[in-house]
Design a protein around this motif. Structure first.
Motif, mmCIF file in Angstrom:
data_model
loop_
_atom_site.group_PDB
_atom_site.id
_atom_site.type_symbol
_atom_site.label_atom_id
_atom_site.label_comp_id
_atom_site.label_asym_id
_atom_site.label_seq_id
_atom_site.Cartn_x
_atom_site.Cartn_y
_atom_site.Cartn_z
ATOM 1 N N GLN A 98 49.883 64.095 78.522
ATOM 2 C CA GLN A 98 49.087 64.190 76.873
ATOM 3 C C GLN A 98 50.496 64.587 76.035
ATOM 4 O O GLN A 98 50.474 65.853 76.199
ATOM 5 N N ALA A 99 51.044 63.922 75.322
ATOM 6 C CA ALA A 99 51.946 63.931 74.328
ATOM 7 C C ALA A 99 51.062 64.405 73.025
ATOM 8 O O ALA A 99 50.726 63.299 72.352
ATOM 9 N N ASN A 100 51.206 65.161 71.828
ATOM 10 C CA ASN A 100 50.325 65.429 71.023
ATOM 11 C C ASN A 100 51.455 65.855 70.108
ATOM 12 O O ASN A 100 52.000 66.822 70.084
ATOM 13 N N TYR A 101 50.500 65.243 68.575
ATOM 14 C CA TYR A 101 51.678 65.204 67.408
ATOM 15 C C TYR A 101 50.302 66.023 65.967
ATOM 16 O O TYR A 101 49.488 65.025 66.088
ATOM 17 N N TYR A 102 50.612 67.180 66.080
ATOM 18 C CA TYR A 102 49.863 67.604 64.763
ATOM 19 C C TYR A 102 51.258 67.467 63.116
ATOM 20 O O TYR A 102 51.604 68.283 63.303
ATOM 21 N N PRO A 103 50.611 65.990 62.778
ATOM 22 C CA PRO A 103 51.525 66.257 61.146
ATOM 23 C C PRO A 103 50.912 67.374 60.543
ATOM 24 O O PRO A 103 50.013 68.292 60.378
ATOM 25 N N PRO A 104 51.817 67.945 59.379
ATOM 26 C CA PRO A 104 51.287 69.205 58.443
ATOM 27 C C PRO A 104 50.024 69.121 58.214
ATOM 28 O O PRO A 104 49.928 68.118 57.596
ATOM 29 N N CYS A 105 49.017 69.764 57.835
ATOM 30 C CA CYS A 105 48.304 69.326 57.368
ATOM 31 C C CYS A 105 47.626 70.140 56.274
ATOM 32 O O CYS A 105 47.601 71.738 56.389
ATOM 33 N N PRO A 106 47.299 69.847 55.037
ATOM 34 C CA PRO A 106 47.034 70.289 53.256
ATOM 35 C C PRO A 106 46.352 71.280 53.863
ATOM 36 O O PRO A 106 45.829 72.392 52.596
ATOM 37 N N GLU A 107 44.948 70.910 54.503
ATOM 38 C CA GLU A 107 43.844 71.843 54.608
ATOM 39 C C GLU A 107 44.007 72.211 56.415
ATOM 40 O O GLU A 107 42.458 71.677 56.383
ATOM 41 N N PRO A 108 44.255 73.487 56.300
ATOM 42 C CA PRO A 108 44.387 73.629 57.855
ATOM 43 C C PRO A 108 42.605 74.458 58.414
ATOM 44 O O PRO A 108 42.390 74.285 59.531
ATOM 45 N N GLU A 109 41.470 74.824 56.951
ATOM 46 C CA GLU A 109 40.572 75.828 57.191
ATOM 47 C C GLU A 109 39.198 74.723 57.385
ATOM 48 O O GLU A 109 38.270 75.104 58.132
ATOM 49 N N LEU A 110 39.543 73.528 56.817
ATOM 50 C CA LEU A 110 38.579 71.892 57.081
ATOM 51 C C LEU A 110 38.512 71.215 58.026
ATOM 52 O O LEU A 110 38.047 69.958 58.753
ATOM 53 N N THR A 111 39.700 71.507 59.104
ATOM 54 C CA THR A 111 39.564 70.672 60.203
ATOM 55 C C THR A 111 40.092 71.461 61.759
ATOM 56 O O THR A 111 40.449 72.399 60.963
ATOM 57 N N LEU A 112 39.768 70.399 62.598
ATOM 58 C CA LEU A 112 40.899 70.671 63.784
ATOM 59 C C LEU A 112 42.106 70.066 64.702
ATOM 60 O O LEU A 112 42.091 69.153 64.003
ATOM 61 N N GLY A 113 43.004 71.048 65.069
ATOM 62 C CA GLY A 113 44.210 69.594 65.998
ATOM 63 C C GLY A 113 43.604 69.325 66.745
ATOM 64 O O GLY A 113 43.733 68.169 67.005
ATOM 65 N N LEU A 114 43.179 70.252 68.102
ATOM 66 C CA LEU A 114 42.177 70.127 69.195
ATOM 67 C C LEU A 114 40.704 70.479 68.524
ATOM 68 O O LEU A 114 41.010 71.789 68.907
ATOM 69 N N ALA A 115 40.321 69.881 69.266
ATOM 70 C CA ALA A 115 38.523 70.579 69.546
ATOM 71 C C ALA A 115 38.540 71.795 70.626
ATOM 72 O O ALA A 115 39.136 70.853 71.846
ATOM 73 N N SER A 116 37.347 72.033 70.545
ATOM 74 C CA SER A 116 37.256 73.283 71.602
ATOM 75 C C SER A 116 37.384 72.481 72.959
ATOM 76 O O SER A 116 36.295 71.400 72.661
#
Ligand code: OGA
Ligand code: NI
Length: 340
Positions: A204-222
């Motif tokens: 599984q290749a994961n891509y996380y673009p820069p995120c303007p609001e890291p407090e409001l979202t997650l990259g991958l959830a628990s």
């Protein structure tokens, strides 16, 4: 399916449909920085002196029992190969949207797929997470990568680099499964043998673009991974991966040129998640090693006795997968179902 384009050049305002409900957000101020983390040097002494497990095996045992994960150094996989592999992943996700759209599907039976994960809110509405993933099989037989034809043709180096990388990781998995078997007091080939002749190997290749609001979202959830062993490689210098330790989220300090290893079993299957980064895009590659759907999973017989009765019943791996997928979008609690 909606995609996140390359946002590294154009700052974008945060799309409201990405906003997670309050209780599902990362609450970054409550995350503990990892003070002491298990880092295992594969060059450590691995000689048994007749008194019990080697120092290396003892460290693996402790890390698996206390955390369910560890980082490894001196693993012998060339740094340049890992860098090229992560670059190929980044290049894939930065191709024009049409290139990725060819693989876009939420159908789990597709062996190669580009997917976005989501969480469900209280109205069962799907809220997308700030990442995109490419899943495909990997396997090496007689020193040959056997899924080349299924991998993306673009970027042009993807096939070759992932084939090379898979050879290295395949060998490393065997070494780790043998260390973990010994850490459980079993013969060194026990786990690999019991996971079966035809293991399921997905990347599984994961891509996380820069995120303007890291407090409001997650990259991958628990989540816990649905395999026996995961070897993860991540972009250096970005702190994003977190594991749940005694009910607190703890941030993993990425050790340079290390792999993160996650194991399942008596050894905990660690809950983990990723958070986003405001300025930097991050990529990672998780290589999974799992049983075949027909394999029966159950307590290791040699570890069960009157004092240690089985906690879980035996089940087919396919049953586990079905339950896991049925719980998509929620905090999955699959193992309860198999408790005796
Ligand atoms: C995964 C995963 C973590 C990361 O792919 O299952 O947990 O750091 N990835 O991207
Ligand atoms: Ni994972």
């Amino acid at each position: 399916m909606e995609m996140i384009g390359n946002t590294s050049t154009s700052p974008l305002s945060f799309p409201t449909h990405y906003i997670l409900p309050e209780d599902k957000r990362p609450h970054l101020s409550q995350v503990t920085p990892l003070v002491s983390l298990p880092v295992i040097d594969l060059n450590d002494v691995d000689l048994e002196d007749g008194q019990g497990p080697s120092p290396l095996v003892q460290k693996v045992s402790k890390a698996c029992e206390e955390y369910g994960f560890f980082q490894i150094i001196n693993h012998g996989v060339p740094q340049e190969l890992c860098d090229s592999m992560l670059n190929a992943v980044a290049n894939f996700f930065e191709l024009p949207d049409e290139e990725r759209a060819r693989f876009a599907t939420n159908d789990y039976t597709k062996r190669v797929r580009v997917t976005k994960y989501y969480l469900k809110d209280e109205h069962q509405q799907k809220i997308p997470l700030w990442s995109e993933t490419l899943v495909h099989p990997w396997d090496v037989i007689d020193n040959k990568f056997i899924f080349t034809h299924m991998l993306p043709e673009n970027p042009p180096q993807y096939r070759e680099v992932v084939a090379q990388y898979s050879k290295e990781i395949g060998a490393l998995m065997t070494q780790l499964l043998s260390l973990i078997s010994r850490a459980l007091g079993l013969q060194k080939d026990h786990l690999q043998k019991n996971i079966g002749e035809k293991p399921t190997k997905n990347a599984q290749a994961n891509y996380y673009p820069p995120c303007p609001e890291p407090e409001l979202t997650l990259g991958l959830a628990s989540h816990t991974d649905l395999c026996a062993l995961t070897i993860l490689r991540q972009t250096e210098g970005i702190i994003a991966l977190q594991v749940l330790k005694d009910d607190n989220w703890v941030s993993i300090d990425p050790v340079p040129n290390a792999f993160v290893v996650m194991s399942n079993g008596r050894f905990k299957s660690v809950h983990h998640r990723t958070v986003t980064n405001k300025n930097l895009r991050r990529v990672s590659m998780a290589m999974f090693y799992a049983p075949n759907p027909d394999t029966v999973i159950g307590p290791v017989e040699d570890l069960v006795d009157e004092e240690h009765p089985p906690i879980y019943r035996s089940y087919h791996y396919a049953e586990f997968l079905q339950e896991f997928r049925g719980q998509e979008g929620t905090r999955r609690r699959v193992t309860n179902l198999f408790e005796l």
